[in-house]
Design a protein around this motif. Structure first.
Motif, PDB file in Angstrom:
ATOM      1  N   MET A  63      14.495  57.611   5.577  1.00 56.96           N
ATOM      2  CA  MET A  63      13.496  57.294   6.262  1.00 56.96           C
ATOM      3  C   MET A  63      12.428  58.445   6.766  1.00 56.96           C
ATOM      4  O   MET A  63      11.332  58.119   6.971  1.00 56.96           O
ATOM      5  CB  MET A  63      14.342  56.579   7.749  1.00 56.96           C
ATOM      6  CG  MET A  63      15.111  55.626   7.573  1.00 56.96           C
ATOM      7  SD  MET A  63      14.357  54.401   6.551  1.00 56.96           S
ATOM      8  CE  MET A  63      12.917  53.750   7.146  1.00 56.96           C
ATOM      9  N   ASN A  78       4.954  68.965   9.571  1.00 54.95           N
ATOM     10  CA  ASN A  78       3.962  68.521  10.395  1.00 54.95           C
ATOM     11  C   ASN A  78       4.648  67.493  11.504  1.00 54.95           C
ATOM     12  O   ASN A  78       4.214  67.259  12.556  1.00 54.95           O
ATOM     13  CB  ASN A  78       2.679  67.945   9.979  1.00 54.95           C
ATOM     14  CG  ASN A  78       1.923  68.947   9.211  1.00 54.95           C
ATOM     15  OD1 ASN A  78       2.069  70.337   9.283  1.00 54.95           O
ATOM     16  ND2 ASN A  78       0.973  68.541   8.205  1.00 54.95           N
ATOM     17  N   TYR A  79       5.664  66.496  10.899  1.00 51.72           N
ATOM     18  CA  TYR A  79       5.845  65.472  11.535  1.00 51.72           C
ATOM     19  C   TYR A  79       6.772  65.913  12.563  1.00 51.72           C
ATOM     20  O   TYR A  79       7.156  65.258  13.613  1.00 51.72           O
ATOM     21  CB  TYR A  79       6.779  64.503  10.558  1.00 51.72           C
ATOM     22  CG  TYR A  79       5.578  63.735   9.508  1.00 51.72           C
ATOM     23  CD1 TYR A  79       4.813  62.594  10.048  1.00 51.72           C
ATOM     24  CD2 TYR A  79       5.276  64.169   8.369  1.00 51.72           C
ATOM     25  CE1 TYR A  79       4.037  62.069   9.412  1.00 51.72           C
ATOM     26  CE2 TYR A  79       4.488  63.970   7.618  1.00 51.72           C
ATOM     27  CZ  TYR A  79       3.566  62.633   7.943  1.00 51.72           C
ATOM     28  OH  TYR A  79       2.664  62.109   7.245  1.00 51.72           O
ATOM     29  N   PHE A  80       7.320  67.186  12.416  1.00 55.94           N
ATOM     30  CA  PHE A  80       8.314  67.702  13.366  1.00 55.94           C
ATOM     31  C   PHE A  80       7.659  68.583  14.275  1.00 55.94           C
ATOM     32  O   PHE A  80       8.138  68.894  15.397  1.00 55.94           O
ATOM     33  CB  PHE A  80       9.448  68.316  12.739  1.00 55.94           C
ATOM     34  CG  PHE A  80      10.078  67.498  11.776  1.00 55.94           C
ATOM     35  CD1 PHE A  80      11.116  66.327  12.478  1.00 55.94           C
ATOM     36  CD2 PHE A  80       9.979  67.357  10.578  1.00 55.94           C
ATOM     37  CE1 PHE A  80      11.904  65.664  11.616  1.00 55.94           C
ATOM     38  CE2 PHE A  80      10.421  66.358   9.812  1.00 55.94           C
ATOM     39  CZ  PHE A  80      11.421  65.570  10.226  1.00 55.94           C
ATOM     40  N   THR A  81       6.757  69.441  13.793  1.00 54.59           N
ATOM     41  CA  THR A  81       5.896  70.262  14.560  1.00 54.59           C
ATOM     42  C   THR A  81       4.689  69.581  15.325  1.00 54.59           C
ATOM     43  O   THR A  81       4.339  70.139  16.352  1.00 54.59           O
ATOM     44  CB  THR A  81       5.374  71.463  13.723  1.00 54.59           C
ATOM     45  OG1 THR A  81       4.414  70.835  13.015  1.00 54.59           O
ATOM     46  CG2 THR A  81       6.133  72.260  13.066  1.00 54.59           C
ATOM     47  N   GLY A  82       4.432  68.458  14.961  1.00 49.16           N
ATOM     48  CA  GLY A  82       3.232  67.635  15.585  1.00 49.16           C
ATOM     49  C   GLY A  82       2.040  68.254  15.252  1.00 49.16           C
ATOM     50  O   GLY A  82       1.107  68.233  16.125  1.00 49.16           O
ATOM     51  N   TYR A  83       1.750  68.847  14.154  1.00 46.90           N
ATOM     52  CA  TYR A  83       0.626  69.507  13.562  1.00 46.90           C
ATOM     53  C   TYR A  83      -0.694  68.329  13.856  1.00 46.90           C
ATOM     54  O   TYR A  83      -0.435  67.622  12.931  1.00 46.90           O
ATOM     55  CB  TYR A  83       0.690  70.015  12.440  1.00 46.90           C
ATOM     56  CG  TYR A  83      -0.560  70.921  11.988  1.00 46.90           C
ATOM     57  CD1 TYR A  83      -1.321  71.987  12.595  1.00 46.90           C
ATOM     58  CD2 TYR A  83      -1.254  70.077  11.048  1.00 46.90           C
ATOM     59  CE1 TYR A  83      -2.379  72.299  11.847  1.00 46.90           C
ATOM     60  CE2 TYR A  83      -2.588  70.517  10.448  1.00 46.90           C
ATOM     61  CZ  TYR A  83      -3.010  71.684  10.994  1.00 46.90           C
ATOM     62  OH  TYR A  83      -4.359  72.456  10.481  1.00 46.90           O
ATOM     63  N   GLN A  84      -1.404  68.632  14.583  1.00 47.06           N
ATOM     64  CA  GLN A  84      -2.613  67.689  14.665  1.00 47.06           C
ATOM     65  C   GLN A  84      -3.858  68.418  14.732  1.00 47.06           C
ATOM     66  O   GLN A  84      -4.851  67.879  15.152  1.00 47.06           O
ATOM     67  CB  GLN A  84      -2.538  66.984  16.081  1.00 47.06           C
ATOM     68  CG  GLN A  84      -1.164  66.204  16.130  1.00 47.06           C
ATOM     69  CD  GLN A  84      -1.500  64.831  15.875  1.00 47.06           C
ATOM     70  OE1 GLN A  84      -2.175  63.754  16.748  1.00 47.06           O
ATOM     71  NE2 GLN A  84      -1.159  64.351  14.698  1.00 47.06           N
ATOM     72  N   LEU A 104       5.079  60.340   4.130  1.00 49.03           N
ATOM     73  CA  LEU A 104       4.196  60.499   2.859  1.00 49.03           C
ATOM     74  C   LEU A 104       2.770  60.465   3.008  1.00 49.03           C
ATOM     75  O   LEU A 104       2.150  60.610   2.130  1.00 49.03           O
ATOM     76  CB  LEU A 104       4.610  59.381   1.863  1.00 49.03           C
ATOM     77  CG  LEU A 104       6.270  59.761   1.359  1.00 49.03           C
ATOM     78  CD1 LEU A 104       6.896  58.761   0.612  1.00 49.03           C
ATOM     79  CD2 LEU A 104       5.941  60.704   0.399  1.00 49.03           C
ATOM     80  N   THR A 105       2.592  59.681   4.267  1.00 45.64           N
ATOM     81  CA  THR A 105       0.905  59.731   4.400  1.00 45.64           C
ATOM     82  C   THR A 105       0.030  60.732   4.331  1.00 45.64           C
ATOM     83  O   THR A 105      -0.882  60.821   3.717  1.00 45.64           O
ATOM     84  CB  THR A 105       0.768  58.915   5.805  1.00 45.64           C
ATOM     85  OG1 THR A 105       1.620  59.439   6.196  1.00 45.64           O
ATOM     86  CG2 THR A 105       0.367  57.463   5.504  1.00 45.64           C
ATOM     87  N   LEU A 117      11.751  60.837   4.886  1.00 47.87           N
ATOM     88  CA  LEU A 117      10.755  61.310   3.803  1.00 47.87           C
ATOM     89  C   LEU A 117       9.543  60.142   3.810  1.00 47.87           C
ATOM     90  O   LEU A 117       8.234  60.439   3.612  1.00 47.87           O
ATOM     91  CB  LEU A 117      11.698  61.087   2.471  1.00 47.87           C
ATOM     92  CG  LEU A 117      12.098  62.781   2.000  1.00 47.87           C
ATOM     93  CD1 LEU A 117      12.821  62.314   0.730  1.00 47.87           C
ATOM     94  CD2 LEU A 117      10.746  63.287   1.743  1.00 47.87           C
ATOM     95  N   THR A 118      10.125  58.818   3.706  1.00 42.32           N
ATOM     96  CA  THR A 118       9.178  57.919   3.698  1.00 42.32           C
ATOM     97  C   THR A 118       8.070  58.127   4.850  1.00 42.32           C
ATOM     98  O   THR A 118       6.782  57.596   4.617  1.00 42.32           O
ATOM     99  CB  THR A 118       9.635  56.476   3.849  1.00 42.32           C
ATOM    100  OG1 THR A 118      11.214  56.526   3.991  1.00 42.32           O
ATOM    101  CG2 THR A 118       9.443  55.501   2.980  1.00 42.32           C
ATOM    102  N   GLY A 119       8.349  58.085   5.971  1.00 42.06           N
ATOM    103  CA  GLY A 119       7.593  58.591   7.081  1.00 42.06           C
ATOM    104  C   GLY A 119       6.553  59.554   6.799  1.00 42.06           C
ATOM    105  O   GLY A 119       5.643  59.652   7.109  1.00 42.06           O
ATOM    106  N   VAL A 172       3.728  71.589  21.089  1.00 42.24           N
ATOM    107  CA  VAL A 172       4.166  70.825  22.247  1.00 42.24           C
ATOM    108  C   VAL A 172       3.539  71.225  23.574  1.00 42.24           C
ATOM    109  O   VAL A 172       3.201  70.686  24.537  1.00 42.24           O
ATOM    110  CB  VAL A 172       5.730  70.850  22.278  1.00 42.24           C
ATOM    111  CG1 VAL A 172       6.296  69.731  22.758  1.00 42.24           C
ATOM    112  CG2 VAL A 172       6.369  71.000  20.813  1.00 42.24           C
TER     113      VAL A 172
END
Ligand code: HEM
Lengths: 281, 421
Positions: A19, A163-169, A25-26, A21-23, A48
Motif C-alpha cells: 500500500m 516525500n510522502y513521509f516528510t510531507g515535502y510540498q 507512485l504519482t 508503494l502504490t501510494g 511539519v
C-alpha cells in the motif's frame, strides 16, 4: 501456531509495503529530461513545524510589487489578505494606504474608475489577455495566484518516495527559485526566437527576460543581502503564501487533530483489549 | 437473516412500535447481536473503514457542492475560493480529495483480502459481485469528481478517458457524444459530470446496503475459511467488533489526517493547479494513482490483433480486467476458501499482488522502452491469474488439512471438544 503467527506478520508487512508503494507512485509522473537538476532550498515553511517567515514574505511582496506585478496578475489575492494572520501581516493602515495607490477600472462606475480599497482584488497589469500577449512577444505571463502549486520538480527514485513521509510540498517554490537564478547563455547550437531568454534550469528558452539580478531592488534596513539568490528565495516564498495562504493554521490544526487521534487510538486499543480479554481468538 | 435477535421490547410503546415497524429489532439483530466469527483478523475491519469513508465523502461533498460552481469559466476559481475564503474550506476540500485516495487504498486492501481468503466463494458470490459493482461505481464517481476542479489534468483526463469509448464499433461515437454532451469536452461535459458525481455516491450507498444484506445472509467468512458450526465459533457484533472496527477507523484516520493537514496536494498532480486549456495538451497525462494499474493495461495493447485495432484492443483489455472480476467465484473451483491452506495457490497470489504493484508503477511511466514490454508481461499475468492459474491450480492442488471448526483452529483440538462438552 508460532509459525502461523510469523507468517501473519510477514503478510501484514508485505501488504503494508504494497500500500505504501502504490501510494507513492504519482510522484513519478513529472519526468523532466532536459535542464538542470533542481537545487533544493531550505524553506522556513517546509516540514511539519514550518511556518512562513513574516519578514521574508514582506520582502517577497516588495519584489512582486516592484518587478513581477508589471507583467503577472494575481487575480485571487485581495489587498486585505496582505494583513491577515499567517501572511506578510502588514498593518491594516499600511494595506489601506497601499490599496489607495491603485485604481480599479469598472465600467459601471460614474467615471469608470475608482481608488482601490482593501477588499478589492489585486488589479491585473493588463486589461485583457490580448494586451498581455502583445506586451510579451506573444506569451502570456501566468497568473500568480496558485502558480507556486502548479509547478513541481522531478526527483529520482527513491527520493520522491520519502516525500510522502516528510510531507515535502515545496516543489513549486524550488522550481521558481531554480528558474530565476539559472538564466544564462544558450548553447552554441541553439538559436532562440526573438523575445526568448535561455534558461539553464529549464534547458530551453522562455518568453520572460531575467526579471531579477544582484542589487535590482533595495531592501529597507540592514543585513539582508541584495543578491539574485536572496530575491529569488523571497519572491518564491511569497508566491507560496499566495498559493497556500492558510498553510500555518492548517498545520496548527493538524497538530491538534493528530494528538487527539493518537490519544484516542491508544484509549480505544485499551478498551478493545479489555473487552476481548476473556476471548480466545 | 433473522432469528439472531434477543430483542424483547420493553414497555407498551416499544411493543406497539415493534409490531408496526420493527426497526429497533432489525438494528439490534444486525448491528448488535449479529453472530460474527471470533477468529476474523484485522483485514476484516476494512469494510467498516470503507463505510466510514463513504459517509465522510458524502458529508464533505455536500458542503463542497454548496460553494462549487459547475461552469467551465468559474469552476477552477470556485474551488480555489473554497480553499481560501470558506471557513475551514481548505480542510473540507482536502479531506474530500485525500478521502478519495484513502477510499481506494482501503478498497484495494478489502478486495485483496477477499481474493486471498476466498471470500468470493459459495455462498458469497452475490456479495462479491455487488462488491465489484461498488468498485466500478467508485471508479466512475472518482473520475467524474476529478474533472470538477477543471484544471489541466481534469480536462485532459476527461478527454482521454471519454475517448476510450470512441473505440467501440458502431455505438462508440454516440456514447462519446452522450458522455461529453457534444463533440469535445466542454461546459456541457462539466455539467453532466457534476450532476452524476452528486448522484452516484447515493447509488453507491444503496449498493453498499445490498452488499451488507448479502453479507448478513451467510455471515462473514473467516481466516480459516471453515463455516461457522456452532455458537462457540462466534461472538456478537457488539461490543466485540464494533469496538475493533472503531479502533481501526481511528488508526486509519491518522495517515488520513497526515495527508489532509500536512500534505494535502501530494497525492495530486501540480498540473491540476493550471486552469483547463483545451489548446494546450500537457506533455504527460497521468490519471490518479488508483487508476494506474488499469491505465497500464489500457496502454499495454499497442498492437493490432487480426481485425481488432490496437485502440479497440486496449479498451477490450481495460474493460475485461474489471469484468473478469465478476467471474472469479466460478473461475476458482477450489472447495477450500482460505489461502492459508492452499500451498500451490499462495505463490501465485503473492505474485499477483506484486504484478498489480508493478502495473501501478508502469501506469505512471512514459510508454517507452522496457516499460512497454513490462506492461505487456504484467497485463498477461493479470489475465492469466484469473483465466488460467485459478482454474488449473484449484484442480491439481492438494490443500492442507482443514481444522474441523473455527473453535478448533483457535483453541487446538482437545480444548475445543472440551468446550463443546
Ligand atoms: C464502498 C465500498 C465498500 C464497502 C462500504 C464495503 C463494506 C463491507 C463490509 C462492512 C463488509 C463486512 C466486513 C468486512 O469483511 O470487512 C464487507 C465484506 C465483504 N466485501 Fe465489501 N465493501 C465495499 C467494497 C467491496 C468491494 C469493491 C468488494 C470486491 C470487489 C467487496 C467484497 C466483499 C466481500 C467478498 C466481503 C465478505 C468478506 C468476508 O466475509 O470474508 N467489497 N464489505
Amino acid at each position: 501456531m508460532v509459525m502461523n503467527k510469523s507468517r501473519n506478520v510477514f503478510k501484514s508487512l508485505v501488504l503494508a509495503a504494497v500500500m505504501g508503494l502504490t501510494g507513492g507512485l504519482t510522484g513519478l509522473a513529472q519526468a523532466k529530461v532536459v535542464g538542470l537538476e533542481a537545487e533544493l532550498q531550505k524553506w522556513s515553511f517546509a516540514g511539519v513545524f514550518g511556518t512562513y517567515d513574516v519578514n521574508q514574505l514582506q520582502r517577497g511582496f516588495q519584489i512582486f510589487q516592484q518587478s513581477c506585478a508589471s507583467c503577472h496578475s494575481a487575480n485571487l489575492m485581495s489587498f486585505r489578505n496582505l494583513s491577515e494572520e499567517g501572511g506578510p501581516q502588514f498593518s491594516e493602515d499600511q494595506v489601506k494606504a497601499l490599496a489607495a495607490e491603485y485604481t480599479i477600472y469598472d465600467p459601471e462606475l460614474e467615471d469608470g474608475e475608482r481608488q482601490a480599497v482593501p477588499a478589492d482584488r489585486w488589479p491585473a497589469p493588463f486589461q485583457t489577455e490580448l494586451d498581455a500577449r502583445a506586451a510579451n512577444s506573444g506569451a502570456l505571463p501566468p497568473d500568480f495566484s496558485v502558480l507556486a502549486k502548479a509547478r513541481g520538480i522531478s526527483q529520482k527514485f527513491p527520493y520522491w518516495a520519502f516525500n510522502y513521509f516528510t510531507g515535502y510540498q515545496e516543489g513549486g517554490p524550488d522550481y521558481i527559485y531554480n528558474l530565476l537564478v539559472n538564466y544564462g547563455e544558450p548553447p552554441a547550437d541553439v538559436e532562440l526566437p526573438d523575445g526568448q531568454a535561455w534558461n539553464n534550469y529549464l534547458g530551453r528558452g522562455l518568453a520572460m527576460a531575467p526579471p531579477l539580478g544582484d542589487g535590482f531592488i533595495s531592501y529597507d534596513g540592514e543585513g539582508v543581502p541584495e543578491t539574485l539568490e536572496q530575491y529569488a528565495a523571497d519572491v518564491a516564498a511569497f508566491m507560496m503564501w499566495m498559493a497556500e495562504p492558510h498553510l500555518v493554521s492548517r498545520k496548527e490544526m493538524g497538530f491538534r487533530v493528530l494528538t487527539f487521534l493518537f490519544l484516542l487510538a491508544g484509549m480505544m486499543y485499551l478498551v478493545k483489549r479489555k473487552i476481548w480479554a476473556n476471548v480466545k481468538h | 437473516m433473522s432469528g439472531n435477535s434477543s430483542y424483547n421490547p420493553t414497555g407498551a410503546v416499544e411493543k406497539w412500535f415493534d409490531e408496526r415497524l420493527p426497526i429497533i429489532r432489525f438494528s439490534k439483530e444486525h448491528l448488535m447481536d449479529f453472530p460474527t466469527p471470533k477468529n476474523i483478523n484485522y483485514w476484516w475491519t476494512f469494510g467498516a473503514v470503507l463505510a466510514f469513508i463513504l459517509v465522510v465523502q458524502i458529508i464533505t461533498g455536500i458542503v463542497l457542492a454548496m460553494h462549487y460552481v459547475p461552469n467551465s469559466e468559474l469552476a477552477f476559481d470556485s474551488v480555489e475560493a473554497i480553499r481560501r475564503d470558506v471557513n475551514y474550506g481548505r480542510i473540507i476540500q482536502a479531506t474530500h480529495a485525500v478521502g478519495a485516495s484513502m477510499f481506494f487504498a482501503a478498497v484495494y486492501i478489502h478486495i485483496f483480502r477477499g481474493l486471498y481468503y476466498g471470500s468470493y466463494k459459495a455462498p458469497r458470490e452475490i456479495l462479491w459481485i455487488l462488491g465489484v459493482l461498488i468498485f466500478v461505481l467508485m471508479m466512475a464517481t472518482a473520475f467524474m469528481g476529478y474533472v470538477l476542479p477543471w484544471g489541466q489534468m481534469s480536462f485532459w483526463a476527461a478527454t482521454v478517458i471519454t475517448n476510450i469509448f470512441a473505440a467501440i464499433p458502431i455505438i462508440g461515437d454516440p456514447i462519446l457524444a452522450l458522455l461529453r454532451g457534444g463533440f469535445a469536452v466542454d461546459n456541457a461535459t462539466l455539467n453532466r459530470f457534476f450532476s452524476l458525481h452528486y448522484l452516484l455516491p447515493f447509488i453507491l450507498a444503496a449498493v453498499v446496503g445490498l452488499h451488507i444484506w448479502a453479507l448478513h445472509v451467510p455471515g462473514n467468512n473467516n481466516p480459516v475459511g471453515v463455516e461457522v458450526k456452532s455458537s462457540h465459533d462466534t461472538l456478537p457484533f457488539h461490543p466485540y467488533f464494533t469496538m475493533k472496527d472503531l479502533f481501526v477507523i481511528v488508526v486509519f484516520l491518522i495517515p488520513f489526517s497526515w495527508f489532509v493537514f500536512f500534505a494535502p496536494d501530494i497525492l495530486g498532480h501540480p498540473d491540476n493547479y493550471i486552469p483547463a486549456d483545451p489548446l494546450l495538451t500537457p506533455p504527460h497525462i497521468v490519471p490518479e494513482w488508483y487508476f494506474l494499474p488499469f491505465y497500464a493495461i489500457l496502454r499495454a495493447i499497442d498492437f493490432d490483433m487480426l481485425f481488432i485495432s490496437s485502440k479497440l484492443g486496449g479498451v477490450i483489455f481495460f474493460g475485461g480486467s474489471i469484468i473478469v472480476l465478476f467471474f472469479v467465484p466460478w473461475l476458482d473451483g477450489s472447495k477450500v476458501r482460505s489461502g492459508n491452506f492452499r500451498p500451490l495457490f499462495r505463490p501465485f497470489y503473492w505474485l499477483f499482488v506484486l504484478n498489480f504493484l508493478m502495473l501501478t508503477y508502469l501506469g505512471a511511466q512514459v510508454a517507452e522502452g522496457i516499460y512497454v514490454l513490462l506492461s505487456k508481461v504484467g497485463t498477461a499475468y493479470y489475465f492469466a491469474y484469473f483465466l488460467i492459474i485459478l482454474p488449473i491450480v484449484s484442480r491439481i492442488e492438494t490443500p492442507a488439512p482443514l481444522p474441523a471448526s473455527i473453535s478448533e483452529s483457535v483453541l487446538g483440538k482437545a480444548e475445543a471438544s472440551g468446550e463443546k462438552g
